[in-house]
Write a protein that holds these residues in place. Structure first.
Motif, PDB file in Angstrom:
ATOM      1  N   SER A 484       0.853  -1.195   0.000  1.00  0.00           N
ATOM      2  CA  SER A 484       0.000   0.000   0.000  1.00  0.00           C
ATOM      3  C   SER A 484       0.887   1.244   0.000  1.00  0.00           C
ATOM      4  O   SER A 484       2.028   1.217   0.483  1.00  0.00           O
ATOM      5  N   SER A 488      -2.883   4.453   1.713  1.00  0.00           N
ATOM      6  CA  SER A 488      -3.984   3.732   1.086  1.00  0.00           C
ATOM      7  C   SER A 488      -4.089   2.312   1.639  1.00  0.00           C
ATOM      8  O   SER A 488      -3.115   1.744   2.135  1.00  0.00           O
ATOM      9  N   LYS A 489      -5.274   1.749   1.540  1.00  0.00           N
ATOM     10  CA  LYS A 489      -5.436   0.330   1.825  1.00  0.00           C
ATOM     11  C   LYS A 489      -4.856  -0.484   0.657  1.00  0.00           C
ATOM     12  O   LYS A 489      -4.917  -0.053  -0.488  1.00  0.00           O
ATOM     13  N   SER A 490      -4.316  -1.646   0.969  1.00  0.00           N
ATOM     14  CA  SER A 490      -3.794  -2.507  -0.075  1.00  0.00           C
ATOM     15  C   SER A 490      -4.943  -3.126  -0.869  1.00  0.00           C
ATOM     16  O   SER A 490      -6.074  -3.239  -0.374  1.00  0.00           O
ATOM     17  N   PHE A 491      -4.657  -3.527  -2.077  1.00  0.00           N
ATOM     18  CA  PHE A 491      -5.690  -4.179  -2.887  1.00  0.00           C
ATOM     19  C   PHE A 491      -5.012  -4.935  -4.020  1.00  0.00           C
ATOM     20  O   PHE A 491      -3.862  -4.686  -4.375  1.00  0.00           O
ATOM     21  N   THR A 506     -13.751  -1.944  -5.220  1.00  0.00           N
ATOM     22  CA  THR A 506     -13.449  -1.203  -3.986  1.00  0.00           C
ATOM     23  C   THR A 506     -14.461  -0.083  -3.803  1.00  0.00           C
ATOM     24  O   THR A 506     -15.026   0.443  -4.765  1.00  0.00           O
ATOM     25  N   ARG A 510      -7.696   3.637  -4.280  1.00  0.00           N
ATOM     26  CA  ARG A 510      -6.555   3.012  -3.610  1.00  0.00           C
ATOM     27  C   ARG A 510      -5.327   3.078  -4.523  1.00  0.00           C
ATOM     28  O   ARG A 510      -5.440   3.145  -5.757  1.00  0.00           O
TER      29      ARG A 510
END
Length: 611
Positions: A484, A488-491, A506, A510
């Motif tokens: 990340s 940000s959140k990981s994705f 999402t 992100r």
């Protein structure tokens, strides 16, 4: 009667037998697909040696006499021992449950050097009995021709007339694996061969079609899906579960510790390749799994170099197929394995990799060493007619035209790989040792030379072409690892099957980032360590292309090691591209960013190719 001196087997006949646990542990961290051989039963070899050359048995077997009755019984014991091969009985773990210690390949190689073994051939010498004069019973009618396709066609037509009278000749009706321009399907134009020869020791020539080869299982449209738990998904650098859409019920891996197996799915054109495939408690597991196109090159690429063989290819490439038995010439190059005492570290095209420990374990000496991926050929002057078996002659003709690529390391043998149970290995047929087999294999081995130069290649259709050099291929992979970025959140994650970074839906925007450093290219496994596989060349102009689908973008930025920014692309959506010149600094750190706004699933990859 004086006692025979004790027989001391040469070390190359007695490789150490690794435990399965040790082998799996060692291979979980490396890309070695060498062939660990079962330790031969040296007492059995000594038993044969003493009995046949000294007319003497070890005391444990009692006194030996030269009576016809005892000799006949003794010979039957030897025939039985030659006939023993690796059992194909699987236990629940999916590996060989009862592998004997007698390695038939090594015993036959030993027996072939003992003059007293003329009886072993009896009246049977495989599928093509050699006349008493020793002359070959068939005539080679294949001429290797270089030059234009028109010249080839003209001379080939003349050659075809010479073999037209043969009642055993046939042509292949099996659809070709891989693309027309695959190295497996290509013929060198005006090949120039070197002088290096294979070592005498630890290179017993052999056709491997049993425990340490592979088999291609062809899926049908109505085959059920199967989940396989893979310790390593090739080029993804992750373990995980993979679903094979159509998994033939008859699928059975090789019984050796490598457990190779291939599934060819004609429905979607996919080739599923496995290493150490086994079934444990009802679940299929694999040490490594690779998915490629059956109409691709059949080899790794710079961005995706890994597969189940050490060279970065599948076991389907170069395999002598059961459907090809009986052909005058096999319509593709062959796959070759050899002991590490003949290797030179540093893979060459078309190989992308070598054994993980090759830099320190390859022990070839000048004049007798070859790199992974090298094409070995028989010279045009090689006399195919002198070979006694039709299978040997077919292999020799193939090596004269297409050659064979070095793809793996063995222990103690020079292997030509044939499909399991295909019948290409005629060392022992109908209960009799085939006298012509070993001399044929030795002659082929002695004639092999490496290809050093050529005037291009002819593809499967006879059209000339020039292979794409590694540095002109896409250099960039999206395999990660991804982290990340900026809170940000990981994705998302990289999917080797589609060669795309796959992003889930999402609820918010992100950003993730991966880093790639330049590195010493002598380490061919840098791609596993957040480095490029091949470094971009300083001062060269490159094109960055975005491929994928959905609302998503990616950015490439090049920095000094201090993270001073040299250059960066704009945010590229799928279909976008931009060209720029790579900085002259040879030591750079590259950042790849993937940005996704809130919304549905999407996918993307960037490619870096010379402009």
């Amino acid at each position: 009667m004086s006692s025979a001196p004790p027989y001391s087997a040469p070390k190359e006949l007695a490789p150490a037998r690794p435990s399965l646990a040790t082998t799996r542990a060692a291979r979980s961290s490396q890309n070695t697909c060498q062939r660990p051989r079962l330790k031969p039963d040296l007492s059995a070899i000594a038993f044969i040696y003493r009995g046949l050359t000294r007319q003497h048995l070890p005391e444990a077997y009692g006194p030996f006499t030269s009576s016809a009755r005892n000799l006949g019984l003794w010979q039957e014991k030897v025939r039985f021992m030659i006939g023993v091969d690796h059992d194909k009985v699987f236990d629940d773990s999916g590996t060989a449950a009862n592998l004997p210690d007698v390695d038939r390949r090594l015993i036959l190689a030993f027996l072939s050097s003992v003059p007293a073994l003329a009886w072993a051939a009896g009246s049977g010498s495989g599928s093509d009995a050699t006349p008493a004069t020793g002359a070959a019973s068939a005539t080679d009618g294949i001429t290797v021709v270089t030059g234009s396709p028109a010249t080839q066609n003209a001379v080939s037509a003349t050659a075809a007339k010479k073999v037209a009278a043969s009642t055993t000749s046939k042509t292949s009706t099996t659809p070709s694996l891989f693309s027309a321009q695959s190295p497996w399907n290509s013929t060198p134009i005006k090949p120039r061969l070197g002088n290096n020869t294979l070592p005498t020791a630890k290179q017993v020539p052999w056709i491997e079609e049993s425990a340490y080869s592979s088999k291609i299982f062809r899926a049908a449209a109505n085959d059920s899906p199967m989940t396989v738990i893979a310790d390593d998904i090739a080029n993804q650098l992750q373990a995980g579960a993979v679903t094979i859409p159509r998994f033939p019920a008859a699928t059975m891996p090789a019984t050796g510790q490598d457990g190779h197996c291939e599934i060819l799915d004609p429905v979607d054109g996919t080739l599923h390749s496995f290493y150490q495939l086994r079934r444990t408690a009802g679940t299929w597991r694999a040490g490594k799994y690779a998915r490629t196109s059956a109409q691709g090159s059949g080899w790794g690429t710079v961005a995706n170099p890994d597969n189940v063989r050490a060279a970065g290819c599948s076991t389907a490439g170069g395999l002598l197929l059961a459907s090809e038995l009986g052909l005058d010439i096999v319509p593709h190059a062959l796959a070759i394995g050899m002991d590490k005492n003949a290797f030179l570290s540093g893979p060459v095209w078309p190989a992308t990799l070598q054994d993980y420990t090759g830099a320190t374990t390859y022990k070839g000496v000048p004049g007798q060493r070859f790199p992974m991926g090298r094409l070995l050929m028989l010279p045009a002057s090689f006399d195919v007619d002198k070979l006694g078996l039709p299978e040997s002659r077919a292999i020799a003709r193939t090596l004269k035209k297409y050659g064979g690529y070095i793809v793996d390391a063995t222990v103690g043998s020079l292997n030509f790989y044939a499909e399991i149970g295909s019948g290409w290995n005629k060392s022992y047929v109908n209960g009799k040792y085939t006298a012509a087999f070993s001399p044929d294999m030795q002659a082929i081995k002695a004639g092999l030379r490496q290809l050093l130069a050529q005037d291009g290649f002819l593809d499967r259709d006879g059209k000339p072409y020039t292979p794409t050099p590694f540095r002109s291929m896409n250099l960039l992979s999206m395999r990660g690892p991804w982290q990340s970025y900026n809170g940000s959140k990981s994705f998302g994650k990289y999917d080797a099957a589609t060669d795309l970074f796959q992003a889930e839906a999402t609820a918010e925007s992100r950003t993730v980032r991966q880093l790639l450093s330049t590195h010493d290219e002598a380490d061919r496994f840098g791609y596993k360590k957040q480095s490029w596989n091949l470094n971009p060349e300083p001062g060269v102009r490159y094109l960055v292309k975005a491929i994928g689908a959905g609302d998503i973008t990616a950015t490439l930025a090049v920095n000094a090691k201090s993270f001073k920014r040299y250059a960066a692309t704009t945010k590229l959506a799928p279909g976008g591209s931009v060209a720029f010149t790579w900085p002259t600094d040879p030591a750079t750190v590259t950042e790849i960013f993937v940005d996704k706004p809130a919304g549905a699933t999407a996918s993307i990859r960037l490619e870096l190719v010379k402009a």
